[in-house]
Design an enzyme around this catalytic site. Structure first.
Site, PDB file in Angstrom:
ATOM      1  CG  ASP A 186      -1.782   1.151   1.349  1.00  0.00           C
ATOM      2  OD1 ASP A 186      -2.768   1.486   0.259  1.00  0.00           O
ATOM      3  OD2 ASP A 186      -1.319   1.974   2.149  1.00  0.00           O
ATOM      4  CD  GLU A 270      -5.529   0.688  -4.101  1.00  0.00           C
ATOM      5  OE1 GLU A 270      -6.575   0.854  -4.170  1.00  0.00           O
ATOM      6  OE2 GLU A 270      -4.458   0.999  -3.099  1.00  0.00           O
ATOM      7  CG  ASP A 352      -1.464   3.509   5.541  1.00  0.00           C
ATOM      8  OD1 ASP A 352      -2.209   3.732   4.985  1.00  0.00           O
ATOM      9  OD2 ASP A 352      -0.689   4.389   6.408  1.00  0.00           O
TER      10      ASP A 352
END
Length: 403
Positions: A186, A270, A352
């Site tokens: 992340d 991501e 996170d």
């Protein structure tokens, strides 16, 4: 597979003069050809082929005004025509933006094909020069004497440094040994990345650390008269400050991505719309300084070389709002909330770390249905019929970072 080796070069004054003339001719040919392409497309709606630009270059050399183009090697001039033709092909295919004019104040480069250089036993001779080019070879694992480059690129940075790049065709390296480990990442601003294993990599913020000196150099340059020698000196100092920031960021990202590729067989990240995020004027500088786009680019080619699997999860996957323990999805989650408690299983989550665990779970789901090495991502999509109004990822609208 093509590999490039970039080294510092130290040309003599005579070689520097030849290269400076070559850079100027390359820039002139690029800009003049681009102007003619644009004029013809606006007037006739017709595209210009490479053969037509090559014929136009021959005619320019025969004119009295542009006869000096024949004083430099013709190979870099033809190479710049090929590069412009390829650039317009990418533009019309929707893969890049329209080519722009080259500036004399930016990075200068010239590409030499095999017919314009000779390299024997590690000694490089460029066309139109009479002495070997001195450079520093810093790749101890590669035998310079046996190097057989297909292309040599000479470049000069705005800070005055010279570089030579050797493009070599090599065999693909053997895949790395499997580790049996998968990891989810992340990305953020306070921490550059948080892994699903709980590891946090702090954002070094290279530009912020150099911002004070950079601002001082820019003020000095602004006070100098345009075209003066003092202004050129001040501009070189600004360029050197930017170079230090750039190289520090590149080194940090290379070390980080190399460590990740060595530690995991499957890496899930991501998809981030960096282009949309930098439109936020409050966070544009710190987002650009983080280097998310370069981080992903390095992960992609390093995973490909090492035989790892990189999975890119869709940007609208609710990684932060989904409980990694029971799967409960929150309806809303404030951007200022760095921790939250799941109402379903009462698990306390770090925002996170929870997002990294969910990205890993989604990445494993994609990798199970994909041949190893072929997972390029975006197989986990946003659920529901309503689409978001903005293309900016929610997590990037956090509180403003401190300078």
């Amino acid at each position: 597979m093509r590999t490039a080796y970039r080294c510092r070069a130290y040309p003599t004054p005579e070689q520097a003069a030849v290269l400076d003339r070559t850079f100027g001719c390359v820039r002139l040919v690029w800009n003049k050809t681009l102007s003619e392409r644009n004029r013809r497309y606006r007037a006739e709606g017709a595209r210009t082929s490479y053969r037509e630009t090559d014929a136009a270059l021959t005619e320019w050399k025969r004119t009295e005004e542009l006869a000096f183009l024949s004083e430099v090697s013709c190979v870099p001039l033809q190479q710049t025509l090929r590069h412009q033709h390829i650039a317009f092909g990418h533009f019309f295919a929707g893969r890049s933006r329209v080519p722009r004019f080259k500036s004399r104040t930016g990075r200068q480069s010239a590409h030499y094909a095999r017919s314009a250089f000779r390299m024997r036993e590690g000694v490089l001779m460029l066309a139109k020069t009479s002495t070997p080019l001195r450079f520093v070879w810093s790749f101890g694992e590669v035998d310079l004497a046996a190097l057989d480059p297909t292309t040599v690129v000479m470049s000069r940075e705005p800070d005055g440094r010279w570089y030579v790049t050797f493009a070599v065709d090599t065999t693909a390296p053997a895949p790395a040994e499997p580790t049996g480990h998968a990891i989810g990442l992340d990305l953020g601003l306070t921490d550059l990345l948080v892994t699903s294993d709980g590891e946090r990599v702090a954002n070094p913020r290279h530009l912020v650390r150099k911002a004070r000196n950079l601002a001082r150099y820019q003020r000095r340059m602004a006070r100098c008269r345009r075209g003066s020698r003092n202004r050129r000196k001040a501009k070189a100092k600004v360029a050197r400050a930017h170079r230090k920031v750039r190289t520090a960021r590149q080194d940090f990202l290379h070390r980080t991505t190399t460590g990740l590729v060595r530690s995991a067989d499957v890496i899930a990240i991501e998809d981030l719309s960096v282009k949309g995020m930098v439109r936020n004027r409050h966070l544009a500088r710190v987002i650009s300084d983080a280097g998310w786009g370069e981080f992903r680019r390095q992960l992609e080619y390093k995973c490909d070389r090492a035989g790892r699997t990189l999975v890119v999860i869709d940007r609208w996957f609710p990684s932060s709002k989904t409980c990694s323990a029971c799967g409960h999805v929150l309806a809303e989650l404030a951007l200022s909330a760095r921790h939250w408690t799941c109402p379903g299983c009462r698990t306390r989550h770090d925002r996170d770390l929870n997002a990294a665990k969910n990205i890993l779970a989604a990445g494993r789901a994609v990798a199970r249905n994909t041949v190893s090495g072929d997972a390029c991502g975006a197989d986990v999509r946003r659920q529901g019929t309503s689409l978001p109004r903005s293309a900016v990822k929610q997590e990037t609208r956090a509180a403003r970072p401190s300078a």
